[in-house]
Design a protein around this motif. Structure first.
Motif, mmCIF file in Angstrom:
data_model
loop_
_atom_site.group_PDB
_atom_site.id
_atom_site.type_symbol
_atom_site.label_atom_id
_atom_site.label_comp_id
_atom_site.label_asym_id
_atom_site.label_seq_id
_atom_site.Cartn_x
_atom_site.Cartn_y
_atom_site.Cartn_z
ATOM 1 N N SER A 136 0.803 -1.222 0.000
ATOM 2 C CA SER A 136 0.000 0.000 0.000
ATOM 3 C C SER A 136 0.836 1.272 0.000
ATOM 4 N N PHE A 137 2.064 1.204 0.481
ATOM 5 C CA PHE A 137 2.973 2.342 0.393
ATOM 6 C C PHE A 137 3.913 2.216 -0.802
ATOM 7 N N GLY A 138 3.634 1.285 -1.703
ATOM 8 C CA GLY A 138 4.535 1.037 -2.813
ATOM 9 C C GLY A 138 5.711 0.193 -2.364
ATOM 10 N N ASP A 139 6.753 0.170 -3.192
ATOM 11 C CA ASP A 139 7.988 -0.539 -2.863
ATOM 12 C C ASP A 139 9.062 -0.041 -3.812
ATOM 13 N N GLY A 140 10.293 -0.393 -3.505
ATOM 14 C CA GLY A 140 11.378 0.016 -4.374
ATOM 15 C C GLY A 140 11.717 1.491 -4.237
ATOM 16 N N ALA A 141 12.275 2.058 -5.298
ATOM 17 C CA ALA A 141 12.783 3.430 -5.258
ATOM 18 C C ALA A 141 11.706 4.457 -4.942
ATOM 19 N N HIS A 142 10.471 4.174 -5.325
ATOM 20 C CA HIS A 142 9.393 5.141 -5.130
ATOM 21 C C HIS A 142 8.492 4.797 -3.944
ATOM 22 N N ARG A 143 8.968 3.941 -3.040
ATOM 23 C CA ARG A 143 8.162 3.675 -1.847
ATOM 24 C C ARG A 143 7.901 4.983 -1.118
ATOM 25 N N CYS A 144 6.696 5.165 -0.612
ATOM 26 C CA CYS A 144 6.292 6.419 0.018
ATOM 27 C C CYS A 144 7.248 6.785 1.155
#
Length: 382
Positions: A325-333
């Motif tokens: 839900s917060f994303g993942d990887g380089a663009h994680r929130c």
């Protein structure tokens, strides 16, 4: 593939949790299983898509793009330089007291009025907290109203004159945000730097237009999404007496586990979009360079292979936490910890109010491009 009994409040169409990578008739590649989605989001041969990036790219070469729209080494370096504003230690030392004061203020508004729209209360809180992090602290009254109008979900069927009016209105609201909120903050920090994002951007040599772009994207990520999550979490707690009692009586770690589980079930953004910049291998599938990929977070978060039994039910304490839900990887929130902390502080105070009840459920509107939701009109009374 996973079959679920869905306890979600927000319904965004039928996904297929656990479904392998599929290439649709519309040319879009879709990922709906958790492990593949996480692997793909961590891949470096991708770039952002959606979230308004198409409009931002028109200015590429003339100005520095906001961090949300950048990829590769520049993005990683910018994330590294700004990470200090979002650490748990920073939240505790710089923002936690503010969160408590603001939460008390909004609870007092509800107590004084007797009934209020939770969306409005939570947005006042979310705007004030994010404004402190960013540095939007010189504004006249009304910034939440200006931002609420700017981020209003547009009519997807608007054409011709209606579409032109919609665009003109958005431009007017954006200019109002620039003149009333961003420019005063920038001017104050050009005279004297402070420990916030705008001061950092000035030191980086950013123009006012570039700072405006960062403020708009941080407003979307740090204000609007937090408002929606506070509302949907309260909706679950107000309609599940056992969960409500557990939350109200729980220590902070248990309350956070409950919030993580609700967020896994109700991710604010349901689809994360990317373009591949090279061939990307995920499992036994190769997604070609230049492909548009839809990472279906709302579906992947129900993948039984990661969540365990009853993936569509609220079962706090799952090892998967909030899922993707917060994303993942380089663009994680980067503001994930801030969002959870201010949500818990506000809701723990709200649910301690005697006689708290919901007298009107919220209206649900879906933004189709990223399958995000907007909840308005949830009336609480005490």
């Amino acid at each position: 593939m996973t079959t679920v009994n869905n306890s979600r409040k927000v319904h965004r169409g039928a996904g297929t949790p656990g479904c392998p990578v599929a290439h649709g008739d519309d040319g879009v590649w879709r990922i709906q299983d958790y492990a593949t989605a996480r692997l793909f989001l961590r891949h470096t041969d991708t770039r952002q898509a959606g979230l308004g990036i198409e409009n931002a790219l028109r200015h590429q070469g003339r100005m520095r793009l906001p961090m949300l729209y950048r990829d590769g080494p520049e993005h990683r370096e910018q994330r590294r330089q700004t990470a200090r504003y979002f650490t748990p230690k920073r939240v505790e030392s710089a923002y936690q007291d503010l969160m408590h004061r603001l939460a008390d203020k909004q609870c007092e508004v509800l107590r004084r009025r007797g009934a209020a729209d939770l969306s409005a209360l939570s947005f006042q809180l979310a705007v004030a907290v994010a404004a402190e992090v960013v540095g939007l602290t010189e504004s006249p009254p009304g910034m939440p109203h200006r931002l609420d109008r700017f981020f209003r979900i547009p009519d997807p069927d608007a054409r011709g004159l209606a579409a032109a009016r919609q665009k003109a209105f958005n431009n007017y609201v954006l200019l109002s945000f620039l003149w009333r909120d961003v420019r005063p903050a920038v001017a104050a920090r050009r005279r004297q730097r402070r420990d916030d994002l705008i001061s950092h951007l000035i030191d980086e040599g950013c123009t006012t237009a570039e700072i405006l772009g960062e403020c708009v994207t941080f407003a979307a990520a740090g204000m609007v999404t937090t408002r929606e999550f506070i509302t949907v979490a309260a909706w679950h707690l107000l309609t599940d007496e056992t969960l409500r009692e557990r939350y109200a009586a729980g220590a902070p770690p248990e309350r956070v586990a409950i919030l993580h589980e609700i967020l896994r079930l109700e991710p604010v953004v349901g689809d994360l979009l990317r373009h591949t910049t090279a061939d990307v291998e995920v499992g036994d599938v190769t997604i070609p360079s230049g492909a548009r990929v839809d990472v279906a977070v709302a579906a992947a978060n129900l993948d039984r292979s990661e969540t365990g039994d009853q993936p569509g039910a609220v079962c706090p304490g799952r090892p998967v936490g909030p899922g993707l839900s917060f994303g993942d990887g380089a663009h994680r929130c980067p503001g994930a910890h801030i969002a959870i902390q201010e949500t818990d502080i506000f809701l723990s105070k709200l649910f301690a109010m005697p006689g708290l009840r919901m007298i009107q459920e919220p209206r649900v509107t879906i933004r189709p491009d990223i399958a995000s939701y907007e909840l308005k009109g949830m009336i609480l009374a005490v």
